[in-house]
Design an enzyme around this catalytic site. Structure first.
Site, short mmCIF file in Angstrom:
data_model
loop_
_atom_site.label_atom_id
_atom_site.label_comp_id
_atom_site.label_asym_id
_atom_site.label_seq_id
_atom_site.Cartn_x
_atom_site.Cartn_y
_atom_site.Cartn_z
N GLU A 63 10.00 0.65 10.15
CA GLU A 63 10.79 1.67 10.42
C GLU A 63 10.10 3.15 9.98
O GLU A 63 9.80 3.78 9.71
CB GLU A 63 11.33 1.23 8.83
CG GLU A 63 11.23 0.17 8.50
CD GLU A 63 12.88 -0.35 9.10
OE1 GLU A 63 13.89 1.03 9.78
OE2 GLU A 63 13.75 -1.24 9.17
N LYS B 122 0.68 -1.27 -0.65
CA LYS B 122 0.01 0.02 0.36
C LYS B 122 0.65 0.90 0.12
O LYS B 122 1.23 1.63 1.09
CB LYS B 122 -1.23 -0.27 1.01
CG LYS B 122 -2.32 1.37 1.13
CD LYS B 122 -2.63 2.02 2.37
CE LYS B 122 -1.67 2.90 2.81
NZ LYS B 122 -1.71 3.99 2.21
N GLU C 48 10.93 14.96 15.34
CA GLU C 48 11.23 15.13 14.05
C GLU C 48 10.78 16.32 13.50
O GLU C 48 9.43 16.20 13.70
CB GLU C 48 11.22 13.61 13.82
CG GLU C 48 11.64 13.69 12.21
CD GLU C 48 11.13 11.87 11.53
OE1 GLU C 48 9.63 11.39 12.37
OE2 GLU C 48 12.04 11.32 11.01
#
Ligand code: NAD
Length: 488
Positions: free
Chosen positions: A256, A182, A391
């Site tokens: 990840e 996907k 982040e």
């Protein structure tokens, strides 16, 4: 800004077995990040489409698993060659997908080719098991068997669609699994050409399926009973949902996720090389939109002021603009939401006491319609502040000073993430000490490349779990069966 290209975008379809389905449960308007203009209507897979794709992958599993390893190897190596032959097309698709600068797109395609070739090379040399015991007096002969799972559900994000495909799909196929991918609805084009080339490489229908879509399709894939393992690349909030869904059936999952990777520059380093590498890696790779980038620069006291000035000057010299032009280093970021998030974090950092060295405002004039944010350097960043801890996923570099090795290590390890660590030093013993002390999945020293095919890549902590790359990345796609033979 006009981004002229004579490249025609491929129609986006759902690739389910041999079928290319042009409708799903909804559509997404794809915006070109460089111009802000709508450039395609993209079908979004719904739960029923995902069910069809998983069933197609399940039906193809018996054949693919039984396919001789040499045949699987040949097909994957052919796929690598086909991707390489279509480098120019993938570069154009990357620019259309997310506005990556052309100069950056070429090495990304080359890296993807390496990853596909690497796992093609493994396909007929698989470590299929080991002898665990031999039949001695009263003993029994035993061994392990490495078995493919069946259907792998792969969910990828938008920042590097070809790399994400190359990091997941060839390893899964080499091990004998079938795959449903996907892609993000934000970057659906690359997977279309990849799927065409998978077929051209001779990989049977149903072995590789693509269901472009959003959260609905992703959730349906994760929850599907016939999906035996999930491999995910994306953000922590989605990862939590996926982990919770997998927990219902104890489905294994590779995650990840993101990072806030520290880059430790000691005064004894090759400072010229360190400055160029640190700046290019923070801004020149996908405009700072990549997980493993060194976005937190830690600089030793004695060189701090001059090093910060050098970084600021290099960053200010990087051209941000039309991704089609070869001298552009930073293309646009993905969308308006990214601009808003980046700018809000830059503003907050200054309120938290950081000093703006360069950048810090969305670009205007002929770049006003696209999503352009310049390389932005903030110095004197408080290690406890949002900018040091979270982040950004954009072209923003946070710089903090340290006095000695112990402080550098403590600062490097002070976030929840643990993806990559970068060290610059001329002292080999220091390099070893610091490498051992960094709590990250990867450490590179003095400019070695990150995320290459032959080395495992993956994080700890909030950066995820599991690996892609190397033998470890292949092993993610097997489960182990222990076998023993009695005397009866
Ligand atoms: P995201 O988590 O929002 O989306 C990632 C994918 O998950 C998309 O395909 C999305 O459609 C899908 N998704 C959304 N909701 C879902 C659900 N409920 N169930 C299943 N799937 C769902 O990703 P993002 O935050 O836009 O991506 C950026 C993040 O990805 C950053 O944190 C970056 O560091 C990380 N990233 C990590 C790596 C790596 O290899 N470690 C590589 C690239 C990006």
């Amino acid at each position: 800004m006009t981004v002229s290209t004579d490249f025609a975008l491929p129609p986006v379809t759902l690739r389910i077995g041999s079928e290319a389905r042009s409708t799903g449960s909804g559509t997404h308007t794809h915006i070109n990040p460089a111009t802000g203009e709508a450039q395609a209507q993209v079908p979004l897979a719904g739960a029923a489409d995902v069910d069809d794709a998983v069933n197609a992958a399940h039906a193809a599993f018996a054949l693919w698993r039984a396919t001789p390893a040499g045949t699987r190897a040949k097909a994957l190596l052919k796929l690598a060659q086909l991707v390489e032959d279509h480098t120019e097309d993938f570069v154009n698709l990357a620019i259309a997908d997310n506005g990556i600068a052309r100069s950056n797109a070429y090495p990304t395609v080359n890296a993807a080719v390496e990853w596909i070739r690497y796992y093609g090379g493994w396909a007929d040399k698989l470590p299929l098991g080991r002898i665990t015991s031999v039949a001695g007096a009263g003993g029994s002969f035993g061994h392990t068997l490495r078995q493919p799972y069946g259907v792998i559900g792969a969910i990828i994000t938008w920042n590097a669609p070809l790399m994400s495909l190359a990091m997941k799909v060839p390893a899964a196929l080499a091990a004998g699994n079938t795959v449903v991918v996907k892609p993000s609805e934000l970057t659906p084009f690359t997977a279309m050409l990849f799927a065409d080339l998978v077929t051209e490489a001779g990989i049977p229908e149903g072995v590789f399926n693509v269901v472009p879509g959003g959260a609905e399709a992703g959730a349906a894939l994760v929850e599907h009973k016939l999906v035996k393992k999930v491999t995910f690349t994306g953000g922590p909030d989605t990862a939590r949902k996926i982990t919770a869904a997998c927990a219902q059936t104890f489905k294994p999952v590779v995650l990840e996720l993101g990072g806030k990777s520290a880059n430790l520059v000691f005064a004894d380093a090759d400072l010229e090389a360190a400055a160029m590498h640190s700046t290019f890696m923070a801004f020149g790779i996908m405009s700072g939109q990549a997980c493993a980038l060194p976005t937190r620069l830690l600089v030793q006291d004695s060189i701090y002021d001059s090093f910060v000035a050098t970084i600021g000057a290099i960053a200010a010299s990087f051209k941000t603009g039309n991704p089609q032009e070869l001298d552009t280093i930073c293309g646009p970021v993905i969308n308006q939401a990214a601009i808003d998030r980046i700018h809000s974090m830059v503003t907050q950092a200054q309120e938290d006491g950081a000093r703006l060295v360069t950048g810090g405002q969305r670009l205007a004039e002929d770049l006003a319609d696209g999503f352009f944010y310049p390389p932005t350097v903030l110095a004197d960043v408080d290690p406890a502040s949002e900018l040091a801890q979270k982040e950004v996923f954009g072209p923003v570099l946070a710089i903090t000073r340290f006095s000695d090795e112990a402080e550098a290590i403590a600062l490097a390890n002070s976030t929840d993430y643990g993806l990559s660590g970068y060290v610059w030093t001329g002292d080999a013993r220091r390099a070893v000490r610091v490498t051992e002390a960094l709590e990250t999945g990867e450490v590179t020293i003095n400019g070695a490349p990150s995320a290459v095919a032959e080395r495992p890549f993956g994080g700890i902590g909030h950066s995820g779990t599991g690996n892609e790359g190397g033998l470890e990345g292949l092993e993610e796609f097997f489960w182990t069966k222990s076998v023993a033979y009695g005397n009866g």
